[in-house]
Design a protein around this motif. Structure first.
Motif, mmCIF file in Angstrom:
data_model
loop_
_atom_site.group_PDB
_atom_site.id
_atom_site.type_symbol
_atom_site.label_atom_id
_atom_site.label_comp_id
_atom_site.label_asym_id
_atom_site.label_seq_id
_atom_site.Cartn_x
_atom_site.Cartn_y
_atom_site.Cartn_z
ATOM 1 N N PHE A 60 10.054 1.466 37.518
ATOM 2 C CA PHE A 60 11.056 1.287 38.568
ATOM 3 C C PHE A 60 12.393 1.905 38.173
ATOM 4 O O PHE A 60 13.445 1.304 38.355
ATOM 5 C CB PHE A 60 11.232 -0.199 38.886
ATOM 6 C CG PHE A 60 9.984 -0.842 39.387
ATOM 7 C CD1 PHE A 60 9.548 -0.594 40.676
ATOM 8 C CD2 PHE A 60 9.230 -1.673 38.585
ATOM 9 C CE1 PHE A 60 8.395 -1.173 41.157
ATOM 10 C CE2 PHE A 60 8.082 -2.259 39.050
ATOM 11 C CZ PHE A 60 7.656 -2.005 40.338
ATOM 12 N N THR A 62 14.256 4.286 39.406
ATOM 13 C CA THR A 62 15.245 4.499 40.460
ATOM 14 C C THR A 62 15.971 3.198 40.782
ATOM 15 O O THR A 62 17.193 3.188 40.958
ATOM 16 C CB THR A 62 14.573 5.063 41.721
ATOM 17 O OG1 THR A 62 13.868 6.258 41.362
ATOM 18 C CG2 THR A 62 15.588 5.391 42.788
ATOM 19 N N THR A 63 15.238 2.107 40.837
ATOM 20 C CA THR A 63 15.857 0.809 41.112
ATOM 21 C C THR A 63 16.811 0.421 39.989
ATOM 22 O O THR A 63 17.920 -0.059 40.249
ATOM 23 C CB THR A 63 14.770 -0.271 41.269
ATOM 24 O OG1 THR A 63 13.876 0.126 42.305
ATOM 25 C CG2 THR A 63 15.368 -1.617 41.601
ATOM 26 N N ALA A 66 19.912 2.639 40.207
ATOM 27 C CA ALA A 66 20.719 2.250 41.366
ATOM 28 C C ALA A 66 21.469 0.952 41.090
ATOM 29 O O ALA A 66 22.633 0.797 41.475
ATOM 30 C CB ALA A 66 19.838 2.108 42.601
ATOM 31 N N PHE A 67 20.814 0.005 40.398
ATOM 32 C CA PHE A 67 21.487 -1.252 40.047
ATOM 33 C C PHE A 67 22.665 -0.984 39.111
ATOM 34 O O PHE A 67 23.760 -1.519 39.308
ATOM 35 C CB PHE A 67 20.511 -2.230 39.397
ATOM 36 C CG PHE A 67 21.195 -3.436 38.826
ATOM 37 C CD1 PHE A 67 21.604 -4.464 39.652
ATOM 38 C CD2 PHE A 67 21.470 -3.527 37.471
ATOM 39 C CE1 PHE A 67 22.259 -5.575 39.145
ATOM 40 C CE2 PHE A 67 22.125 -4.624 36.953
ATOM 41 C CZ PHE A 67 22.517 -5.649 37.783
ATOM 42 N N PHE A 109 21.347 -9.860 44.145
ATOM 43 C CA PHE A 109 20.395 -8.855 43.666
ATOM 44 C C PHE A 109 19.153 -9.527 43.087
ATOM 45 O O PHE A 109 18.040 -9.028 43.264
ATOM 46 C CB PHE A 109 21.028 -7.944 42.609
ATOM 47 C CG PHE A 109 20.111 -6.824 42.201
ATOM 48 C CD1 PHE A 109 20.020 -5.681 42.964
ATOM 49 C CD2 PHE A 109 19.310 -6.939 41.079
ATOM 50 C CE1 PHE A 109 19.157 -4.657 42.612
ATOM 51 C CE2 PHE A 109 18.445 -5.926 40.717
ATOM 52 C CZ PHE A 109 18.368 -4.780 41.490
ATOM 53 N N TYR A 112 16.960 -10.427 45.943
ATOM 54 C CA TYR A 112 16.364 -9.183 46.442
ATOM 55 C C TYR A 112 15.198 -8.766 45.554
ATOM 56 O O TYR A 112 14.116 -8.427 46.045
ATOM 57 C CB TYR A 112 17.428 -8.082 46.488
ATOM 58 C CG TYR A 112 16.851 -6.693 46.572
ATOM 59 C CD1 TYR A 112 16.417 -6.168 47.789
ATOM 60 C CD2 TYR A 112 16.736 -5.889 45.438
ATOM 61 C CE1 TYR A 112 15.886 -4.891 47.869
ATOM 62 C CE2 TYR A 112 16.201 -4.611 45.509
ATOM 63 C CZ TYR A 112 15.787 -4.123 46.726
ATOM 64 O OH TYR A 112 15.247 -2.869 46.800
ATOM 65 N N ALA A 113 15.401 -8.792 44.237
ATOM 66 C CA ALA A 113 14.353 -8.375 43.297
ATOM 67 C C ALA A 113 13.136 -9.291 43.393
ATOM 68 O O ALA A 113 11.997 -8.825 43.320
ATOM 69 C CB ALA A 113 14.902 -8.362 41.868
ATOM 70 N N VAL A 116 11.307 -8.434 46.788
ATOM 71 C CA VAL A 116 10.634 -7.136 46.673
ATOM 72 C C VAL A 116 9.468 -7.224 45.686
ATOM 73 O O VAL A 116 8.407 -6.644 45.920
ATOM 74 C CB VAL A 116 11.644 -6.038 46.266
ATOM 75 C CG1 VAL A 116 10.940 -4.756 45.874
ATOM 76 C CG2 VAL A 116 12.617 -5.782 47.402
ATOM 77 N N TYR A 120 5.693 -6.369 46.643
ATOM 78 C CA TYR A 120 5.009 -5.337 45.860
ATOM 79 C C TYR A 120 3.702 -5.886 45.285
ATOM 80 O O TYR A 120 2.674 -5.231 45.322
ATOM 81 C CB TYR A 120 5.920 -4.840 44.743
ATOM 82 C CG TYR A 120 5.273 -3.808 43.859
ATOM 83 C CD1 TYR A 120 5.127 -2.493 44.292
ATOM 84 C CD2 TYR A 120 4.805 -4.134 42.590
ATOM 85 C CE1 TYR A 120 4.542 -1.538 43.480
ATOM 86 C CE2 TYR A 120 4.210 -3.187 41.773
ATOM 87 C CZ TYR A 120 4.085 -1.886 42.226
ATOM 88 O OH TYR A 120 3.486 -0.955 41.430
#
Length: 156
Positions: A60, A62-63, A66-67, A109, A112-113, A116, A120
């Motif tokens: 992950f 990109t995540t 981004a964080f 966050f 959110y994690a 998600v 997933y």
């Protein structure tokens, strides 16, 4: 918060004096900023580059990147808001306010994690069960090409 900023300003002034006394060179503020910020920036760049290359190996990535980027922007934003409050006298400039704002971002966050992550996991579970089901297809046995083109008389 105001005391922290005043302490940091005093610390920067002391470092400025130490550098000019240690090396015996009189540097203007612009010269000092050029050298000190330039060297600090390059040092941070090398550390960040190595950390991001390490993060690049994760699934992950990109995540994670981004964080990190968003958290960095949030740190700048909350401290800019606190400094603005001190300049305009429209609130108390407190470190606890900045920390609580960042804590709010971390909590949101986290939720959110979790959401998600659950979605997933559910999608992966569905994909795994679909792979386990046997695929029902009819396999036609092809005739040998030679037999296909022979006439009825030669087949016998």
């Amino acid at each position: 918060m105001k005391q922290i900023i005043l302490f940091l300003a005093s610390l920067v002034n002391d470092i400025h004096d130490l550098i000019t006394q240690r090396f015996g060179v009189q540097l203007s503020d612009k010269d000092l900023h050029f050298w000190v910020i330039g060297l600090i920036g390059m040092g941070l760049f090398l550390v960040v580059y190595l950390v991001f290359k390490w993060i690049e190996t994760f699934k992950f990535k990109t995540t994670i990147l981004a964080f990190i980027y968003t958290f960095t922007l949030m740190v700048v934003l909350v401290f800019a808001i606190e400094i603005q409050q001190a300049i305009t006298n429209r609130g108390n400039m407190e470190f606890a306010d900045a920390a609580m704002g960042l804590w709010g971002f971390l909590v949101f966050f986290f939720f959110y994690a979790v959401v998600v992550g659950i979605l997933y996991g559910m999608i992966r579970a569905v994909k795994k069960t679909r792979k386990k089901e046997p695929i029902k297809t009819e396999v036609k046995v092809k005739e040998e090409p030679v037999k296909r083109f022979r006439s009825e008389k030669t087949k016998k």
